[in-house]
Write a protein that holds these residues in place. Structure first.
Motif, PDB file in Angstrom:
ATOM      1  N   VAL A   1      -1.043  -0.326  11.511  1.00 21.93           N
ATOM      2  CA  VAL A   1      -0.513   0.009  10.189  1.00 21.93           C
ATOM      3  C   VAL A   1       0.240   1.333  10.225  1.00 21.93           C
ATOM      4  CG1 VAL A   1      -2.331  -1.248   8.987  1.00 21.93           C
ATOM      5  CG2 VAL A   1      -2.656   1.180   9.511  1.00 21.93           C
ATOM      6  N   TYR A   2       1.086   1.533   9.213  1.00 22.63           N
ATOM      7  CA  TYR A   2       1.721   2.813   8.965  1.00 22.63           C
ATOM      8  C   TYR A   2       0.846   3.626   8.015  1.00 22.63           C
ATOM      9  CZ  TYR A   2       6.049   0.593  10.667  1.00 22.63           C
ATOM     10  OH  TYR A   2       6.996  -0.051  11.427  1.00 22.63           O
ATOM     11  N   SER A   3       1.013   4.934   8.048  1.00 12.14           N
ATOM     12  CA  SER A   3       0.424   5.758   7.002  1.00 12.14           C
ATOM     13  C   SER A   3       1.238   5.576   5.726  1.00 12.14           C
ATOM     14  CB  SER A   3       0.426   7.231   7.425  1.00 12.14           C
ATOM     15  OG  SER A   3       1.759   7.719   7.484  1.00 12.14           O
ATOM     16  N   VAL A   4       0.704   6.030   4.598  1.00 15.85           N
ATOM     17  CA  VAL A   4       1.441   5.935   3.333  1.00 15.85           C
ATOM     18  C   VAL A   4       2.754   6.710   3.432  1.00 15.85           C
ATOM     19  CG1 VAL A   4       1.413   6.613   0.905  1.00 15.85           C
ATOM     20  CG2 VAL A   4      -0.594   5.531   1.922  1.00 15.85           C
ATOM     21  N   ALA A   5       2.706   7.880   4.046  1.00 15.68           N
ATOM     22  CA  ALA A   5       3.926   8.687   4.178  1.00 15.68           C
ATOM     23  C   ALA A   5       4.970   7.962   5.025  1.00 15.68           C
ATOM     24  CB  ALA A   5       3.585  10.043   4.790  1.00 15.68           C
ATOM     25  N   GLU A   6       4.548   7.341   6.125  1.00 18.64           N
ATOM     26  CA  GLU A   6       5.492   6.603   6.975  1.00 18.64           C
ATOM     27  C   GLU A   6       6.066   5.398   6.244  1.00 18.64           C
ATOM     28  OE1 GLU A   6       3.527   7.541  11.384  1.00 18.64           O
ATOM     29  OE2 GLU A   6       2.787   5.846  10.172  1.00 18.64           O
ATOM     30  N   ALA A   7       5.207   4.679   5.522  1.00 16.60           N
ATOM     31  CA  ALA A   7       5.688   3.520   4.766  1.00 16.60           C
ATOM     32  C   ALA A   7       6.661   3.942   3.676  1.00 16.60           C
ATOM     33  CB  ALA A   7       4.496   2.781   4.156  1.00 16.60           C
ATOM     34  N   ALA A   8       6.414   5.105   3.071  1.00 15.49           N
ATOM     35  CA  ALA A   8       7.328   5.600   2.031  1.00 15.49           C
ATOM     36  C   ALA A   8       8.697   5.912   2.618  1.00 15.49           C
ATOM     37  CB  ALA A   8       6.738   6.839   1.367  1.00 15.49           C
ATOM     38  N   ARG A   9       8.718   6.493   3.821  1.00 18.48           N
ATOM     39  CA  ARG A   9      10.001   6.796   4.456  1.00 18.48           C
ATOM     40  C   ARG A   9      10.771   5.518   4.795  1.00 18.48           C
ATOM     41  NH1 ARG A   9       6.954  11.078   6.847  1.00 18.48           N
ATOM     42  NH2 ARG A   9       6.478   9.825   8.707  1.00 18.48           N
ATOM     43  N   LEU A  10      10.038   4.422   4.976  1.00 18.68           N
ATOM     44  CA  LEU A  10      10.682   3.131   5.240  1.00 18.68           C
ATOM     45  C   LEU A  10      11.107   2.433   3.952  1.00 18.68           C
ATOM     46  CD1 LEU A  10       8.272   1.804   8.023  1.00 18.68           C
ATOM     47  CD2 LEU A  10      10.620   2.617   8.337  1.00 18.68           C
ATOM     48  N   GLY A  11      10.840   3.090   2.814  1.00 12.65           N
ATOM     49  CA  GLY A  11      11.255   2.538   1.524  1.00 12.65           C
ATOM     50  C   GLY A  11      10.340   1.474   0.963  1.00 12.65           C
ATOM     51  N   ARG A  12       9.131   1.397   1.457  1.00 17.32           N
ATOM     52  CA  ARG A  12       8.251   0.305   1.024  1.00 17.32           C
ATOM     53  C   ARG A  12       7.624   0.530  -0.354  1.00 17.32           C
ATOM     54  NH1 ARG A  12       5.110  -2.375   6.179  1.00 17.32           N
ATOM     55  NH2 ARG A  12       6.955  -2.647   7.503  1.00 17.32           N
ATOM     56  N   PHE A  13       7.747   1.742  -0.888  1.00 16.60           N
ATOM     57  CA  PHE A  13       7.197   1.989  -2.220  1.00 16.60           C
ATOM     58  C   PHE A  13       8.285   1.992  -3.294  1.00 16.60           C
ATOM     59  CE2 PHE A  13       3.826   3.548   0.480  1.00 16.60           C
ATOM     60  CZ  PHE A  13       2.676   3.168  -0.200  1.00 16.60           C
ATOM     61  N   ALA A  14       9.513   1.675  -2.913  1.00 18.61           N
ATOM     62  CA  ALA A  14      10.592   1.611  -3.895  1.00 18.61           C
ATOM     63  C   ALA A  14      10.290   0.527  -4.926  1.00 18.61           C
ATOM     64  CB  ALA A  14      11.920   1.327  -3.195  1.00 18.61           C
ATOM     65  N   ASP A  15      10.417   0.865  -6.175  1.00 18.31           N
ATOM     66  CA  ASP A  15      10.205  -0.066  -7.292  1.00 18.31           C
ATOM     67  C   ASP A  15       8.756  -0.552  -7.400  1.00 18.31           C
ATOM     68  OD1 ASP A  15      12.955   0.045  -7.886  1.00 18.31           O
ATOM     69  OD2 ASP A  15      13.365  -1.548  -6.415  1.00 18.31           O
TER      70      ASP A  15
END
Length: 531
Positions: A471-485
């Protein structure tokens, strides 16, 4: 009580008639005829059905836990992927995983379904113990021993767990049947030794440490005059089985670091040996060890009496049970300071021997007399009642919702299924060791999380060489744009004493999310964060 046979089948023990030592005993203590094979077969089948029911009832209630997740997720892989995984991890469980792979593709992967094969294995184990004991003792004793096998806490636990330990116990019991039957048929022993090698090799593939049972068999043969004539064939057959099972042994050595973490646990303690190994709770353990001690005292006295009388002592049930119980587990315990990896569950394949010794202790109580007004079997009956009463709370506790390592994955799945909305995201605490990661609630029950975005998943377990995802960390996933919208995020945290400590919460707050809801479960906390 002692042991005897009927007709030609009594050759394993001594002769078909009571010995001089037997005639010196009271009538209640004389050796009873061995069970009729036809009636014994029927009794073994009935005891097996009873054992299957005891293990299967309520098995769907507890949440799956880490070790069972390894079984389920391995079995759900495509066959080629499973074989690839076994070259990296869990080779020692490969035979079980392959069998479960076929099972789940036929019947599904609900908790009850994946645990049912273990209940069937305990049925075979109890039936095998019934047959084995009936070759030495009366039908009544065989039924008693089989029944105690069916309710022994270690075996009722194995019978409701999706792991291979129940199969190891069944194969161990089957191996002893082969040994006893080949000694009864010396003229046909060669084919029985081939069967011995096959069963032993299969047992090693299911549970590597079952190989230690060969030493118990060798010791039992060495203590019997007829058995000593078979030692050469025992050595050849055991070596052949070891050679056939060498691939799993080689892989196990190469993967030994997988269980290295057990070296940091204090697993070899008086409580783990005397209670957890086979009996689970102190009340049952006190009753069980008292009866085992009584059986051993009676056996030693009979052996000494036979020696004083100059009688030949053949292989008896006590010798079989003691060798089965003491030799393999004794070696594991002795080696534990030098090799990581011991856990009380490893003693499961010797648990049937404990049940036999308990039954022998009960039978020995039936030999005691307390005056004309006291029925001869009253004390034995009280012992059986004590065993049953002390086993029932353990059996019930094994079938509570959080019985498996305090796992509450069912609660996590139910909470998300009930409260989450389509389009919500979910984040799992991955800071704990793999077997406790709450993500496994999703992996083992994906339907409950349908429509929820797994925003931190990097590589699914199905695409890795292990049984857990990366898994990615939350910060890494955010940089990948996964929390957009994403306006709502569920966070599932493993709770240590009610407290959570992963970095996911801080990272979410830095992204502008705030806690809107907190749901405390048995060993997890489910949090809702909204932006």
């Amino acid at each position: 009580m002692g042991v005897s046979g009927q007709g030609s089948e009594s050759a394993l023990i001594a002769s078909a008639h009571a010995t001089g030592a037997d005639r010196m005993l009271p009538a209640s203590a004389r050796r009873a005829p061995a069970a009729d094979p036809r009636r014994l077969g029927v009794a073994a089948a009935l005891i097996g059905a009873f054992a299957a029911a005891v293990s299967a009832i309520g098995s769907w209630i507890p949440s799956l836990w880490g070790d069972e997740a390894a079984s389920v997720l391995s079995a759900l892989r495509p066959g080629e992927s499973l074989l690839t995984m076994l070259t990296h991890v869990d080779a020692v469980h490969g035979a079980y995983y392959l069998g479960l792979h076929a099972w789940v593709h036929l019947f599904g992967s609900s908790p009850f379904v994946i645990r049912l094969p273990s209940a069937f294995a305990i049925a075979v184990c109890a039936a095998a113990v019934t047959w084995l004991c009936g070759r030495f003792e009366s039908l009544g004793f065989a039924v008693l021993a089989g029944t105690l096998t069916a309710i022994l806490p270690r075996l009722t636990y194995a019978g409701e767990e999706a792991r291979g330990y129940a199969f190891a116990a069944a194969l161990a019991a089957g191996l002893w049947i082969v040994v006893v039957e080949l000694l009864r048929r010396p003229a046909r022993s060669r084919r029985w030794w081939v069967l011995y090698a096959v069963v032993l090799a299969l047992g090693i593939y299911v549970f590597l440490y079952l190989a230690l049972l060969t030493l118990a068999v060798g010791l039992a043969l060495a203590l019997d005059e007829r058995g000593r004539r078979q030692l050469k064939r025992w050595l050849i057959a055991s070596a052949g089985a070891a050679l056939a099972a060498s691939p799993v042994a080689v892989l196990a050595v190469s993967q030994r670091q997988q269980i290295a973490f057990l070296a940091h646990r204090d697993v070899v303690t008086p409580n783990s040996i005397l209670v957890k190994m086979w009996f689970s709770a102190w009340p049952f353990a006190v009753v069980a060890w008292s009866l085992i001690a009584l059986a051993i005292v009676g056996w030693v006295r009979r052996r000494l009496r036979q020696r004083r009388q100059g009688e030949r002592s053949g292989l008896d049930l006590e010798t079989v049970a003691l060798a089965w119980l003491v030799v393999p587990t004794g070696i594991l315990l002795a080696a534990s300071p030098f090799a990581a990896g011991f856990t009380p569950r490893y003693g499961t394949f010797a648990a049937p021997a404990a049940a036999i010794l308990i039954a022998l202790g009960v039978w020995r109580l039936g030999d005691l007399r307390f005056g004309a007004g006291v029925p001869r079997n009253a004390l034995a009956a009280l012992a059986v009642v004590a065993v049953l009463l002390s086993a029932m709370p353990v059996w019930a506790a094994q079938r509570t919702p959080w019985a498996k390592n305090k796992s509450d994955w069912n609660d996590i799945a139910a909470t998300i299924h009930h409260d989450a909305r389509q389009g919500d995201a979910i984040v799992f605490d991955d800071s704990v060791r793999p077997s406790r990661r709450p993500r496994l609630a999703l992996d083992t029950d994906p339907a409950a999380f349908a429509g929820i975005a797994d925003v931190t998943l990097e590589t699914s377990y199905a695409d890795s060489t292990s049984w857990h995802s990366s898994v990615y960390s939350v910060a890494e996933a955010a940089r990948l744009g996964r929390f957009a919208d994403v306006s709502r995020v569920w966070v599932v945290e493993y709770a240590r004493n009610g407290e959570t400590d992963s970095t996911a919460i801080g990272d979410l707050e830095s992204l502008g999310y705030e806690q809107a809801e907190r749901i405390t479960l048995h060993s997890s906390v489910v949090l809702l964060y909204t932006r």
